[in-house]
Design a protein around this motif. Sequence first.
Motif, PDB file in Angstrom:
ATOM      1  N   MET A  38       0.836  -1.204   0.000  1.00 36.54           N
ATOM      2  CA  MET A  38       0.000   0.000   0.000  1.00 36.54           C
ATOM      3  C   MET A  38       0.870   1.254   0.000  1.00 36.54           C
ATOM      4  SD  MET A  38      -2.836  -1.297  -0.241  1.00 36.54           S
ATOM      5  CE  MET A  38      -2.933  -3.055  -0.372  1.00 36.54           C
ATOM      6  N   SER A  39       0.235   2.374  -0.241  1.00 36.23           N
ATOM      7  CA  SER A  39       1.037   3.555  -0.488  1.00 36.23           C
ATOM      8  C   SER A  39       0.216   4.823  -0.298  1.00 36.23           C
ATOM      9  CB  SER A  39       1.460   3.466  -1.944  1.00 36.23           C
ATOM     10  OG  SER A  39       2.588   4.205  -2.143  1.00 36.23           O
ATOM     11  N   ASN A  40       0.908   5.900   0.033  1.00 36.73           N
ATOM     12  CA  ASN A  40       0.181   7.161   0.069  1.00 36.73           C
ATOM     13  C   ASN A  40       0.408   7.931  -1.245  1.00 36.73           C
ATOM     14  OD1 ASN A  40       2.727   8.102   0.304  1.00 36.73           O
ATOM     15  ND2 ASN A  40       2.559   8.730   2.446  1.00 36.73           N
ATOM     16  N   VAL A  41      -0.388   8.976  -1.435  1.00 36.54           N
ATOM     17  CA  VAL A  41      -0.247   9.817  -2.624  1.00 36.54           C
ATOM     18  C   VAL A  41      -0.083  11.252  -2.136  1.00 36.54           C
ATOM     19  CG1 VAL A  41      -1.385  10.679  -4.716  1.00 36.54           C
ATOM     20  CG2 VAL A  41      -1.701   8.298  -4.022  1.00 36.54           C
ATOM     21  N   VAL A  42       0.947  11.926  -2.610  1.00 36.64           N
ATOM     22  CA  VAL A  42       1.185  13.290  -2.148  1.00 36.64           C
ATOM     23  C   VAL A  42       1.306  14.227  -3.351  1.00 36.64           C
ATOM     24  CG1 VAL A  42       2.688  14.790  -0.788  1.00 36.64           C
ATOM     25  CG2 VAL A  42       2.399  12.401  -0.119  1.00 36.64           C
ATOM     26  N   LEU A  54      -8.478  -4.057  -9.748  1.00 36.12           N
ATOM     27  CA  LEU A  54      -7.938  -4.622  -8.502  1.00 36.12           C
ATOM     28  C   LEU A  54      -7.008  -5.807  -8.721  1.00 36.12           C
ATOM     29  CD1 LEU A  54     -11.165  -4.761  -6.248  1.00 36.12           C
ATOM     30  CD2 LEU A  54      -9.388  -3.006  -6.263  1.00 36.12           C
ATOM     31  N   VAL A  55      -7.132  -6.483  -9.892  1.00 30.34           N
ATOM     32  CA  VAL A  55      -6.551  -7.820 -10.051  1.00 30.34           C
ATOM     33  C   VAL A  55      -5.030  -7.859  -9.858  1.00 30.34           C
ATOM     34  CG1 VAL A  55      -6.199  -7.791 -12.563  1.00 30.34           C
ATOM     35  CG2 VAL A  55      -6.766  -9.944 -11.412  1.00 30.34           C
ATOM     36  N   ARG A 112     -16.967   0.297  -1.465  1.00 30.31           N
ATOM     37  CA  ARG A 112     -16.346   0.808  -0.234  1.00 30.31           C
ATOM     38  C   ARG A 112     -15.916  -0.357   0.678  1.00 30.31           C
ATOM     39  NH1 ARG A 112     -13.184   3.752   2.839  1.00 30.31           N
ATOM     40  NH2 ARG A 112     -14.186   5.075   4.360  1.00 30.31           N
ATOM     41  N   ALA A 113     -16.769  -1.390   0.724  1.00 32.08           N
ATOM     42  CA  ALA A 113     -16.442  -2.553   1.557  1.00 32.08           C
ATOM     43  C   ALA A 113     -15.179  -3.238   1.036  1.00 32.08           C
ATOM     44  CB  ALA A 113     -17.615  -3.527   1.579  1.00 32.08           C
ATOM     45  N   ILE A 114     -15.078  -3.390  -0.299  1.00 26.29           N
ATOM     46  CA  ILE A 114     -13.890  -4.022  -0.891  1.00 26.29           C
ATOM     47  C   ILE A 114     -12.656  -3.172  -0.598  1.00 26.29           C
ATOM     48  CG2 ILE A 114     -12.753  -4.598  -3.080  1.00 26.29           C
ATOM     49  CD1 ILE A 114     -15.564  -5.203  -4.211  1.00 26.29           C
ATOM     50  N   LEU A 121      -9.407  -4.449   1.534  1.00 28.16           N
ATOM     51  CA  LEU A 121      -8.063  -4.535   0.957  1.00 28.16           C
ATOM     52  C   LEU A 121      -7.157  -3.399   1.418  1.00 28.16           C
ATOM     53  CD1 LEU A 121      -8.910  -5.566  -2.711  1.00 28.16           C
ATOM     54  CD2 LEU A 121      -8.403  -7.024  -0.760  1.00 28.16           C
ATOM     55  N   GLY A 122      -7.747  -2.414   2.110  1.00 28.29           N
ATOM     56  CA  GLY A 122      -6.964  -1.286   2.620  1.00 28.29           C
ATOM     57  C   GLY A 122      -6.271  -0.496   1.518  1.00 28.29           C
ATOM     58  N   MET A 123      -6.923  -0.326   0.390  1.00 30.18           N
ATOM     59  CA  MET A 123      -6.272   0.355  -0.739  1.00 30.18           C
ATOM     60  C   MET A 123      -6.403   1.862  -0.642  1.00 30.18           C
ATOM     61  SD  MET A 123      -7.551  -2.045  -3.778  1.00 30.18           S
ATOM     62  CE  MET A 123      -6.106  -2.411  -4.672  1.00 30.18           C
TER      63      MET A 123
END
Length: 399
Positions: free
Chosen positions: A1-5, A154-155, A183-185, A189-191
């Motif tokens: 995972m990652s942030n976006v700045v 997502l794949v 939103r649940a997905i 997956l914490g994306m």
Amino acid sequence: MSNVVLESVSRNFGDFVAVSSLDLRVNEGEFVTLLGPSGCGKTTTLRMVAGLEQNTSGRISIGNEIVSDAARGIFVPSERRRLGMVFQSYAIWPHMTVFENVAYPLRVRRRPNAEIKEAVAKTLHLVEMEGFAQRPAPALSGGQQQRVAIARALVFEPKVLLLDEPLSNLDAKLRLQMGDEFRAIQKRLGMTTLYVTHDQSEAMSLSDRVVVMDRGRIQQIGAPEDIYRFPANRTVAAFFGTPNLLDAQVTACSRIDGQRVRLEVVGRGWSGPCEAANEVRLGQSVTVMVRPEDARIASIDMAADEQGLRWSGRVAHTTFRGATRSVVVETNTGQFNIDASACNKYVIGDDVSVFVPQQAAWAVPAPVANEAEGHVRRGRASAAMPAGAADARSRNTSS
Ligand code: ATP
């Protein structure tokens, strides 16, 4: 995972500034929505993060990697940013089955067949489409096509998901259902997700934080409820629904806590208490916002000592909306919009009183005169709070 700045990111088209000095951090696993009227720069911002558009100035980072820095000539192409993208026109391939559509990003990445099979099956299960793998893509409903598009995004387990009005082609019911499912997905997956919409309720219900944009600039960033209840300015206040916007002057001001102040305000023909952000000062011109659903008609449920604003008036118009009834009350200071329960059958000409509790009346600094319309042109000062946009959206007349 990652942030976006995004740091001081701008995008010019000729001398037209579509996005101006935008600063935004989307944290890991966070769902952030860019919201604003058509043409405010949402899609351009998303396309810059996607690498489909190059920023004229500023810097964009995904995770620890700078993917675009205009000053240093850095630009990582879209396909190397490991992003999942879903756009308004699903763009699923009509000549392929559901399986092949979802497998496509993995085939492009030359993954082995066994891995592709397993990943596609897992992702189709995630979007509840596992029974449709061999179905030709055109033989799907709009909502099913939408889910295939999401599965395809997502794949390959992207670091970041970018979505531009992905639900806009669906009917209202499916839109709600798909929004919740998505939103649940995303949560599961914490994306890290950056989402674009001009639909207020979609932004409110899906997001951790909402970024309200107008004419290429960020107007406010905050949790959905804070943006709705405590807008920073008149543009943000007016973007949601049809608020009553009342011009007034602050005659008394006392601190509630570190963030808010309690005001006494006086407008033309009325006065009363309300609350505001703590930068509002004594003597300042303000716009008091009252949401239609926060105003009450009649006085039966109104305690005599309850603090608030009151008006007498006459019902000028009513509209049945299913769950609610919109009532317009003509007062001696102008019209007032109220969303009442649909059970209340007000009739045009009824004499009523309108009451707004103090905590529901929120004041923002009044718009500055001579504000420019339209997007910023390079080299000219920009307007922070456009009065025109606010007025056009609100049926309210101020006192
Ligand atoms: P909508 O909700 O209607 O999609 P938006 O907020 O996503 O709007 P953008 O598509 O980002 O808006 O466009 C922002 C502004 O930049 C608009 O005025 C648009 O006309 C302009 N614009 C976008 N792309 C270009 C381009 N390639 N050339 C010139 N102007 C552009």
